[in-house]
Motif scaffolding. Sequence first.
Motif, PDB file in Angstrom:
ATOM      1  N   ARG A  56       0.832  -1.204   0.000  1.00 31.66           N
ATOM      2  CA  ARG A  56       0.000   0.000   0.000  1.00 31.66           C
ATOM      3  C   ARG A  56       0.866   1.253   0.000  1.00 31.66           C
ATOM      4  N   LEU A  57       0.428   2.264  -0.724  1.00 33.88           N
ATOM      5  CA  LEU A  57       1.103   3.554  -0.734  1.00 33.88           C
ATOM      6  C   LEU A  57       0.480   4.476   0.310  1.00 33.88           C
ATOM      7  N   ARG A  58       1.276   5.378   0.841  1.00 36.69           N
ATOM      8  CA  ARG A  58       0.737   6.461   1.654  1.00 36.69           C
ATOM      9  C   ARG A  58       0.561   7.685   0.771  1.00 36.69           C
ATOM     10  N   GLU A  59      -0.170   8.662   1.308  1.00 37.23           N
ATOM     11  CA  GLU A  59      -0.419   9.874   0.512  1.00 37.23           C
ATOM     12  C   GLU A  59       0.900  10.574   0.204  1.00 37.23           C
ATOM     13  N   HIS A  60       1.053  10.996  -1.036  1.00 37.12           N
ATOM     14  CA  HIS A  60       2.286  11.630  -1.490  1.00 37.12           C
ATOM     15  C   HIS A  60       2.482  13.011  -0.858  1.00 37.12           C
ATOM     16  N   ARG A  61       3.754  13.429  -0.819  1.00 35.07           N
ATOM     17  CA  ARG A  61       4.058  14.777  -0.326  1.00 35.07           C
ATOM     18  C   ARG A  61       3.811  15.827  -1.394  1.00 35.07           C
ATOM     19  N   PHE A  62       4.235  15.527  -2.607  1.00 34.80           N
ATOM     20  CA  PHE A  62       4.130  16.482  -3.701  1.00 34.80           C
ATOM     21  C   PHE A  62       3.561  15.773  -4.922  1.00 34.80           C
ATOM     22  N   VAL A  63       2.834  16.523  -5.729  1.00 29.14           N
ATOM     23  CA  VAL A  63       2.280  15.969  -6.967  1.00 29.14           C
ATOM     24  C   VAL A  63       2.074  17.100  -7.969  1.00 29.14           C
ATOM     25  N   THR A  64       2.233  16.794  -9.238  1.00 26.59           N
ATOM     26  CA  THR A  64       1.954  17.767 -10.289  1.00 26.59           C
ATOM     27  C   THR A  64       1.395  17.034 -11.502  1.00 26.59           C
ATOM     28  N   THR A  65       0.645  17.759 -12.311  1.00 28.33           N
ATOM     29  CA  THR A  65       0.035  17.196 -13.520  1.00 28.33           C
ATOM     30  C   THR A  65       0.510  17.987 -14.727  1.00 28.33           C
ATOM     31  N   THR A  66       0.903  17.273 -15.773  1.00 30.62           N
ATOM     32  CA  THR A  66       1.383  17.930 -16.988  1.00 30.62           C
ATOM     33  C   THR A  66       0.755  17.273 -18.218  1.00 30.62           C
ATOM     34  N   THR A  67       0.877  17.958 -19.323  1.00 25.68           N
ATOM     35  CA  THR A  67       0.543  17.348 -20.621  1.00 25.68           C
ATOM     36  C   THR A  67       1.809  17.385 -21.473  1.00 25.68           C
ATOM     37  N   ILE A  68       2.046  16.328 -22.224  1.00 27.33           N
ATOM     38  CA  ILE A  68       3.270  16.218 -23.011  1.00 27.33           C
ATOM     39  C   ILE A  68       2.944  15.978 -24.472  1.00 27.33           C
ATOM     40  N   ASN A  69       3.741  16.562 -25.333  1.00 30.27           N
ATOM     41  CA  ASN A  69       3.690  16.277 -26.764  1.00 30.27           C
ATOM     42  C   ASN A  69       4.854  15.341 -27.057  1.00 30.27           C
ATOM     43  N   TYR A  70       4.558  14.069 -27.340  1.00 30.49           N
ATOM     44  CA  TYR A  70       5.617  13.075 -27.509  1.00 30.49           C
ATOM     45  C   TYR A  70       6.462  13.328 -28.755  1.00 30.49           C
ATOM     46  N   ILE A  71       5.944  14.108 -29.683  1.00 30.43           N
ATOM     47  CA  ILE A  71       6.708  14.378 -30.907  1.00 30.43           C
ATOM     48  C   ILE A  71       7.752  15.450 -30.643  1.00 30.43           C
ATOM     49  N   THR A  72       7.322  16.572 -30.051  1.00 27.96           N
ATOM     50  CA  THR A  72       8.235  17.692 -29.831  1.00 27.96           C
ATOM     51  C   THR A  72       8.951  17.623 -28.479  1.00 27.96           C
ATOM     52  N   GLY A  73       8.387  16.862 -27.546  1.00 25.13           N
ATOM     53  CA  GLY A  73       8.967  16.787 -26.210  1.00 25.13           C
ATOM     54  C   GLY A  73       8.558  17.922 -25.301  1.00 25.13           C
ATOM     55  N   SER A  74       7.698  18.811 -25.787  1.00 31.91           N
ATOM     56  CA  SER A  74       7.268  19.951 -24.966  1.00 31.91           C
ATOM     57  C   SER A  74       6.247  19.487 -23.928  1.00 31.91           C
ATOM     58  N   GLN A  75       6.308  20.133 -22.751  1.00 33.25           N
ATOM     59  CA  GLN A  75       5.419  19.797 -21.652  1.00 33.25           C
ATOM     60  C   GLN A  75       4.866  21.070 -21.056  1.00 33.25           C
ATOM     61  N   SER A  76       3.627  21.008 -20.590  1.00 30.81           N
ATOM     62  CA  SER A  76       3.025  22.154 -19.916  1.00 30.81           C
ATOM     63  C   SER A  76       2.358  21.666 -18.641  1.00 30.81           C
ATOM     64  N   VAL A  77       2.481  22.467 -17.590  1.00 31.52           N
ATOM     65  CA  VAL A  77       1.902  22.117 -16.299  1.00 31.52           C
ATOM     66  C   VAL A  77       0.423  22.425 -16.313  1.00 31.52           C
ATOM     67  N   VAL A  78      -0.377  21.465 -15.862  1.00 29.97           N
ATOM     68  CA  VAL A  78      -1.824  21.656 -15.758  1.00 29.97           C
ATOM     69  C   VAL A  78      -2.117  22.209 -14.373  1.00 29.97           C
ATOM     70  N   LYS A  79      -2.745  23.357 -14.316  1.00 28.28           N
ATOM     71  CA  LYS A  79      -3.022  24.008 -13.038  1.00 28.28           C
ATOM     72  C   LYS A  79      -4.107  23.298 -12.250  1.00 28.28           C
ATOM     73  N   GLY A  80      -4.818  22.408 -12.873  1.00 31.49           N
ATOM     74  CA  GLY A  80      -5.916  21.707 -12.199  1.00 31.49           C
ATOM     75  C   GLY A  80      -7.028  21.454 -13.190  1.00 31.49           C
ATOM     76  N   SER A  81      -7.929  20.571 -12.851  1.00 28.56           N
ATOM     77  CA  SER A  81      -9.047  20.281 -13.726  1.00 28.56           C
ATOM     78  C   SER A  81      -9.874  21.540 -13.950  1.00 28.56           C
ATOM     79  N   PRO A  82     -10.308  21.819 -15.192  1.00 29.44           N
ATOM     80  CA  PRO A  82     -11.112  23.014 -15.425  1.00 29.44           C
ATOM     81  C   PRO A  82     -12.416  23.002 -14.652  1.00 29.44           C
ATOM     82  N   HIS A  83     -12.825  21.827 -14.182  1.00 26.94           N
ATOM     83  CA  HIS A  83     -14.099  21.741 -13.455  1.00 26.94           C
ATOM     84  C   HIS A  83     -13.903  21.398 -11.977  1.00 26.94           C
ATOM     85  N   SER A  84     -12.646  21.363 -11.511  1.00 28.32           N
ATOM     86  CA  SER A  84     -12.412  20.941 -10.125  1.00 28.32           C
ATOM     87  C   SER A  84     -13.016  21.930  -9.132  1.00 28.32           C
ATOM     88  N   LYS A  85     -12.891  23.228  -9.406  1.00 25.94           N
ATOM     89  CA  LYS A  85     -13.463  24.239  -8.506  1.00 25.94           C
ATOM     90  C   LYS A  85     -14.987  24.153  -8.492  1.00 25.94           C
TER      91      LYS A  85
END
Length: 370
Positions: A180-209
């Motif tokens: 079993r895992l315990r809750e993580h200390r840090f986490v981040t979400t990104t989207t990646i373009n596998y062709i160019t290698g570019s990545q952008s950080v996702v600030k959160g789900s557009p509907h999470s709030k």
Amino acid sequence: MKLYSVSCIIFVLIALSTIVVNAQQAARDSCNSTLPLNNLTFNVSLLQCTEAWSLQNYILRYARTVGNTWSFILSAPDSSAFIGIGFSTNGQMIGSSAIVGWVPSDGSSGTVKPYLLGGKSPGEVNPDQGDLTIVNGSLKIESVSSRLYMSFQLTATLPRQSLLYAMGPAGFFPSSPDFRLREHRFVTTTTINYITGSQSVVKGSPHSKLKKTHGLMNMFGWGILIIIGAIVARHMKQWDPTWFYAHIALQTTGFLLGLTGVICGLVLENRLKANNVSKHKGLGITILVMGVLQMLALLARPDKQSKYRKYWNWYHHNIGRIMIILAISNIFYGIHLAKAGSSWNGGYGFAVAVLALTAIGLEVRKLLKK
């Protein structure tokens, strides 16, 4: 003599600074660094590289090496914790499949396992599950120069582009038999373009709030304030007319918060195109209609001397009780649908338990007085 002493001190400080800098550099990795791994089964020269999570110095290397086989190497500082990478269909943790690895501080061999992220509580994160097609024997992790290097291979036309990175709590390593895992200390979400290698950080789900607003408004409105208002009306009548104005204020505030929650829910359903919320929606609208009837009942409230007052009381009290039971049930059902995890269930369950114990205590006190 003094000059000699000062020179020695300066030399020692410079030496210590050099050691610290070298140690920090050894614990860091970059896309320009040479991989210190020799036992890989794929050609590392094909790998593309991206700074996956610069804040925690996570580096992701990947390539389509053979056919539909994708090879990955995730490197991160060895902070005596597990590291993980999740592949998500919608940018959310829940429902994602992840690869998690760790190397214990006692020098024993490292472990890498797939996990299904079924919820936000540790009991809902299941080892050796998920929908990633992992190449047999490709899961490996090792610690080199204070860094973890976790490698694995997936079979896919194109791996999911929404990636989640996590770092576990320091000093904790999952162990058999349940891993079993315990809750993580840090986490981040990104989207990646596998062709160019570019990545952008996702600030959160557009509907999470919107989801949180929907849940909290209904929880505090229908599920807490309305209940408190009912308790005040039943057990505080000795403080007349203060109890009446408190009851009206609590019920009106609860109704307005609940109305806001229902509106947020309807907007959320439209945006998500959800097809599994019909029961939740039906219960919510039923509760809203009952709330409207309760508010309108105040306008038709007969005098205490009226022969119709007892019928009004029967209607008002029983509709209120049914509404509270439906509201509590629907809130828990909504938490289940949203897969919000044990924290929401536990938090609201605790609030309901406190209100229930208070109501029971006041009922017993009332009976003893009689």
